[in-house]
Design a protein around this motif. Structure first.
Motif, PDB file in Angstrom:
ATOM      1  N   GLY A   1     -12.351  -4.640  -6.412  1.00 36.90           N
ATOM      2  CA  GLY A   1     -13.074  -5.107  -5.239  1.00 36.90           C
ATOM      3  C   GLY A   1     -14.480  -4.536  -5.191  1.00 36.90           C
ATOM      4  N   ALA A   2     -15.252  -4.999  -4.228  1.00 40.38           N
ATOM      5  CA  ALA A   2     -16.635  -4.531  -4.084  1.00 40.38           C
ATOM      6  C   ALA A   2     -16.765  -3.471  -2.994  1.00 40.38           C
ATOM      7  CB  ALA A   2     -17.553  -5.716  -3.761  1.00 40.38           C
ATOM      8  N   HIS A   3     -15.672  -3.235  -2.249  1.00 39.21           N
ATOM      9  CA  HIS A   3     -15.728  -2.329  -1.096  1.00 39.21           C
ATOM     10  C   HIS A   3     -14.538  -1.375  -1.136  1.00 39.21           C
ATOM     11  CE1 HIS A   3     -18.703  -5.069   0.824  1.00 39.21           C
ATOM     12  NE2 HIS A   3     -17.955  -6.021   0.301  1.00 39.21           N
ATOM     13  N   LEU A   4     -14.677  -0.242  -1.786  1.00 33.98           N
ATOM     14  CA  LEU A   4     -13.563   0.701  -1.879  1.00 33.98           C
ATOM     15  C   LEU A   4     -13.056   1.105  -0.498  1.00 33.98           C
ATOM     16  CD1 LEU A   4     -14.621   3.171  -4.729  1.00 33.98           C
ATOM     17  CD2 LEU A   4     -12.597   1.709  -4.700  1.00 33.98           C
ATOM     18  N   GLY A   5     -13.980   1.338   0.436  1.00 39.21           N
ATOM     19  CA  GLY A   5     -13.602   1.832   1.749  1.00 39.21           C
ATOM     20  C   GLY A   5     -12.821   0.836   2.576  1.00 39.21           C
ATOM     21  N   ARG A   6     -13.395  -0.356   2.778  1.00 40.66           N
ATOM     22  CA  ARG A   6     -12.732  -1.292   3.684  1.00 40.66           C
ATOM     23  C   ARG A   6     -11.681  -2.157   2.990  1.00 40.66           C
ATOM     24  NH1 ARG A   6     -14.779  -6.558   3.249  1.00 40.66           N
ATOM     25  NH2 ARG A   6     -17.051  -6.847   3.105  1.00 40.66           N
ATOM     26  N   GLN A   7     -11.581  -2.038   1.695  1.00 37.83           N
ATOM     27  CA  GLN A   7     -10.514  -2.757   0.999  1.00 37.83           C
ATOM     28  C   GLN A   7      -9.395  -1.771   0.622  1.00 37.83           C
ATOM     29  OE1 GLN A   7     -13.180  -4.569  -1.911  1.00 37.83           O
ATOM     30  NE2 GLN A   7     -12.825  -6.589  -1.037  1.00 37.83           N
ATOM     31  N   PHE A   8      -9.504  -1.121  -0.511  1.00 41.52           N
ATOM     32  CA  PHE A   8      -8.408  -0.274  -0.999  1.00 41.52           C
ATOM     33  C   PHE A   8      -8.055   0.860  -0.039  1.00 41.52           C
ATOM     34  CE2 PHE A   8      -7.094   3.498  -3.471  1.00 41.52           C
ATOM     35  CZ  PHE A   8      -5.841   3.036  -3.845  1.00 41.52           C
ATOM     36  N   GLU A   9      -9.053   1.618   0.413  1.00 44.27           N
ATOM     37  CA  GLU A   9      -8.745   2.773   1.250  1.00 44.27           C
ATOM     38  C   GLU A   9      -8.219   2.356   2.621  1.00 44.27           C
ATOM     39  OE1 GLU A   9     -11.401   6.033   1.464  1.00 44.27           O
ATOM     40  OE2 GLU A   9     -11.230   6.462  -0.674  1.00 44.27           O
ATOM     41  N   PHE A  10      -8.779   1.298   3.189  1.00 45.43           N
ATOM     42  CA  PHE A  10      -8.299   0.816   4.480  1.00 45.43           C
ATOM     43  C   PHE A  10      -6.837   0.383   4.387  1.00 45.43           C
ATOM     44  CE2 PHE A  10      -7.318  -2.379   7.610  1.00 45.43           C
ATOM     45  CZ  PHE A  10      -7.914  -1.916   8.778  1.00 45.43           C
ATOM     46  N   VAL A  11      -6.511  -0.412   3.383  1.00 42.31           N
ATOM     47  CA  VAL A  11      -5.138  -0.904   3.243  1.00 42.31           C
ATOM     48  C   VAL A  11      -4.176   0.263   3.037  1.00 42.31           C
ATOM     49  CG1 VAL A  11      -3.583  -2.269   1.787  1.00 42.31           C
ATOM     50  CG2 VAL A  11      -5.795  -3.203   2.465  1.00 42.31           C
ATOM     51  N   GLN A  12      -4.574   1.237   2.209  1.00 39.42           N
ATOM     52  CA  GLN A  12      -3.707   2.399   1.966  1.00 39.42           C
ATOM     53  C   GLN A  12      -3.456   3.197   3.244  1.00 39.42           C
ATOM     54  OE1 GLN A  12      -2.008   2.041  -1.234  1.00 39.42           O
ATOM     55  NE2 GLN A  12      -2.161   4.238  -0.925  1.00 39.42           N
ATOM     56  N   SER A  13      -4.523   3.493   3.970  1.00 37.64           N
ATOM     57  CA  SER A  13      -4.395   4.402   5.114  1.00 37.64           C
ATOM     58  C   SER A  13      -3.908   3.704   6.380  1.00 37.64           C
ATOM     59  CB  SER A  13      -5.722   5.117   5.384  1.00 37.64           C
ATOM     60  OG  SER A  13      -6.736   4.195   5.727  1.00 37.64           O
ATOM     61  N   GLU A  14      -4.438   2.505   6.666  1.00 35.09           N
ATOM     62  CA  GLU A  14      -4.140   1.852   7.937  1.00 35.09           C
ATOM     63  C   GLU A  14      -2.943   0.908   7.886  1.00 35.09           C
ATOM     64  OE1 GLU A  14      -5.830   2.813  10.590  1.00 35.09           O
ATOM     65  OE2 GLU A  14      -7.014   4.116   9.288  1.00 35.09           O
ATOM     66  N   TRP A  15      -2.707   0.280   6.742  1.00 38.36           N
ATOM     67  CA  TRP A  15      -1.632  -0.701   6.672  1.00 38.36           C
ATOM     68  C   TRP A  15      -0.399  -0.167   5.956  1.00 38.36           C
ATOM     69  CZ3 TRP A  15      -4.601  -5.883   5.293  1.00 38.36           C
ATOM     70  CH2 TRP A  15      -5.348  -6.279   6.420  1.00 38.36           C
ATOM     71  N   MET A  16      -0.581   0.599   4.863  1.00 39.51           N
ATOM     72  CA  MET A  16       0.581   1.076   4.116  1.00 39.51           C
ATOM     73  C   MET A  16       1.157   2.368   4.702  1.00 39.51           C
ATOM     74  SD  MET A  16       0.456  -1.449   2.242  1.00 39.51           S
ATOM     75  CE  MET A  16       1.506  -1.510   0.813  1.00 39.51           C
ATOM     76  N   ASN A  17       0.285   3.249   5.205  1.00 43.43           N
ATOM     77  CA  ASN A  17       0.754   4.541   5.687  1.00 43.43           C
ATOM     78  C   ASN A  17       0.638   4.711   7.197  1.00 43.43           C
ATOM     79  OD1 ASN A  17       1.818   5.958   3.403  1.00 43.43           O
ATOM     80  ND2 ASN A  17      -0.255   5.996   2.576  1.00 43.43           N
ATOM     81  N   ASP A  18       0.585   3.595   7.912  1.00 41.69           N
ATOM     82  CA  ASP A  18       0.589   3.619   9.373  1.00 41.69           C
ATOM     83  C   ASP A  18       1.164   2.286   9.841  1.00 41.69           C
ATOM     84  OD1 ASP A  18       0.203   4.503  11.946  1.00 41.69           O
ATOM     85  OD2 ASP A  18      -1.923   4.959  11.694  1.00 41.69           O
ATOM     86  N   GLY A  19       1.565   2.213  11.112  1.00 42.01           N
ATOM     87  CA  GLY A  19       2.112   0.968  11.614  1.00 42.01           C
ATOM     88  C   GLY A  19       1.482   0.523  12.914  1.00 42.01           C
ATOM     89  N   VAL A  20       0.428   1.233  13.314  1.00 39.83           N
ATOM     90  CA  VAL A  20      -0.211   0.941  14.601  1.00 39.83           C
ATOM     91  C   VAL A  20      -0.723  -0.490  14.656  1.00 39.83           C
ATOM     92  CG1 VAL A  20      -2.176   1.530  16.079  1.00 39.83           C
ATOM     93  CG2 VAL A  20      -0.784   3.347  15.073  1.00 39.83           C
ATOM     94  N   PHE A  21      -1.186  -1.006  13.519  1.00 43.57           N
ATOM     95  CA  PHE A  21      -1.842  -2.323  13.524  1.00 43.57           C
ATOM     96  C   PHE A  21      -0.898  -3.456  13.915  1.00 43.57           C
ATOM     97  CE2 PHE A  21      -0.043  -2.395   9.293  1.00 43.57           C
ATOM     98  CZ  PHE A  21       0.143  -3.730   8.981  1.00 43.57           C
ATOM     99  N   PHE A  22       0.430  -3.238  13.803  1.00 45.50           N
ATOM    100  CA  PHE A  22       1.330  -4.292  14.281  1.00 45.50           C
ATOM    101  C   PHE A  22       2.338  -3.739  15.289  1.00 45.50           C
ATOM    102  CE2 PHE A  22       3.542  -2.427  10.738  1.00 45.50           C
ATOM    103  CZ  PHE A  22       4.901  -2.561  10.999  1.00 45.50           C
TER     104      PHE A  22
END
Length: 444
Positions: free
Chosen positions: A362-383
């Motif tokens: 990807g072109a955006h390490l922060g908002r792509q890979f790191e966001f998905v790892q921290s906010e979606w894979m290792n947290d559940g607040v978003f849903f």
């Protein structure tokens, strides 16, 4: 989001490994190098620019075979890239994956002090990846690339990982892999979900407009043009523990398969719950035109069919109304199996190292890979699931379970052990072919 317009990608200058899904079946090899002599490092870049396959060669005589070359931040330093250029790279890339471990959930057993040497260290400078449909073609690709790094005493090979596809085309937990791939404007490569509008090229390739109208560039602009960031990770899979968890918590063999599907969001054949909620459908799982063409919100907003906390719905919520615009967090993801399979039915660990070499582009390490790892894979607040983690790859502490929405009562699973342990990884930059030549021509 900006409108859908046609964009002309400079495919002959983009590495093919950026845009092409890997072949099925496949064989792959990762080779890591350390640059001990700057002059030889630059010569390696010059030679690599002729060994690398471009995205324009998708119909080349080599078929589904290609070589990619990536450079770490320490590698760019070893090449003598000027400070102003180094400082223009994404700050996550400059820090490196090991330094970002806590944000990525690489804690406890997965923390960098336990990683396989030399992963995560300043010794990793250059990453060669070769991909082919089978081992003979893979070896031929490596042989063609070998002149790029052979006979350069200032280049030291420091690590190798061979990967291959299991006969079932599954990964070690038993699920068909390589099912999902986004469409990128201008790539000429169809996405796997015909309901998804192609993403802006700038989400994956530097120098083009992205989904919010921005353009990622480096200094000088030519260094970044047609390049991408890559994150690769060696992920060890605890197959026996995964099988035991399913067996211990299922009421029958049929329930065990349903539980496996609810955890992943797909049956092991690759058939999604969204299209086959009651039973597996191997024909659907084998059909690349149907198995990924679905959405969630219209049919299943509450997750009664595909749980909100399952692996594939976390990794790509598709049309869900979640915190953050889903299209800003899309990944090009590749998995390649390594290590021997654990024989069917075996529920005790045999001590072998097996798992997945995972690659994100990807072109955006922060908002792509790191966001998905921290906010979606290792947290559940978003849903709305609090601190619940991804049931398959989450950094579990043995305290959090998994909840399956069900009428009249939801099904609560016991606490999950850690099924996947990070054995190492690197953030890399995949230069365009002309940028590889530019790195080879550095003069200071």
């Amino acid at each position: 989001m900006s409108g859908h317009t046609r964009v002309a990608l400079e495919l002959d200058d983009i590495q093919r490994g950026v845009l092409s899904p890997r072949p099925t079946p496949y064989a792959a090899t990762y080779l890591l190098f350390r640059i001990d002599d700057r002059t030889h490092g630059r010569e390696l870049m010059r030679r690599a620019s002729t060994a690398v396959t471009s995205a324009a060669e998708s119909a080349s005589p080599l078929g589904e075979t290609w070589v990619s070359v990536a450079v770490t931040y320490h590698g760019l330093e070893a090449l003598g890239v000027p400070r102003a250029s180094l400082d223009s790279f994404a700050w996550e890339f400059r820090q490196g994956m090991a330094a970002r471990a806590k944000a990525l959930g690489d804690i406890g057993e997965s923390s960098p002090e336990h990683w396989e040497a030399p992963l995560g260290t300043s010794d990793v400078h250059v990453v060669f990846t070769a991909v082919a449909p089978d081992v003979p073609q893979l070896e031929a690709a490596i042989d063609r690339a070998r002149p790029a790094y052979d006979r350069l005493p200032g280049i030291t090979a420091i690590w190798r990982q061979d990967c291959y596809s299991l006969p079932s085309e599954a990964e070690h937990f038993g699920y068909r892999d390589g099912v999902s791939h986004p469409a990128v404007e201008g790539s000429g490569i169809a996405g796997s979900n015909e309901m998804e509008v192609p993403l802006k090229a700038g989400e994956f390739v530097l120098g083009y407009q992205d989904e919010i109208g921005g353009v990622q560039t480096l200094l000088p602009k030519e260094l970044g043009r047609n390049g991408s960031y890559a994150a690769f990770r060696k992920l060890h899979q605890r197959v026996a523990a995964f099988r035991r968890y399913l067996q211990d918590n299922a009421t029958s063999p049929e329930d065990e398969e349903l539980l496996a599907a609810k955890i992943m969001g797909r049956w092991r054949s690759g058939a999604p719950l969204a299209l086959s909620p009651q039973h597996d459908d191997p024909a659907l799982g084998a059909d690349p035109h149907r198995r990924n063409t679905f959405l969630y919100e219209g049919d299943d907003p509450a997750g009664f069919t595909t749980p909100g906390g399952c692996h594939i719905r976390r990794a790509n919520p598709r049309d869900a109304s979640v915190a953050g615009e889903v299209r800003l967090h899309r990944l090009i993801r590749r998995g390649a199996v390594y290590g021997p399979p654990l024989p069917q039915g075996v529920l005790e660990d045999d001590g072998a190292d097996r798992g997945l070499m995972f690659a994100f582009i990807g072109a955006h390490l922060g908002r792509q890979f790191e966001f998905v790892q921290s906010e979606w894979m290792n947290d559940g607040v978003f849903f709305g699931a609090g601190s619940a983690r991804d049931p398959v790859t989450g950094s579990h502490d043995g305290l959090t379970g998994f909840t399956i929405p069900r009428r009249p009562l939801r099904r609560r699973m016991p606490p999950l052990p850690r099924f996947v342990v990070t054995h190492g990884g690197e953030y890399c930059f995949l230069p365009g072919l002309s940028a590889l030549r530019r790195l080879g021509d550095l003069q200071n």
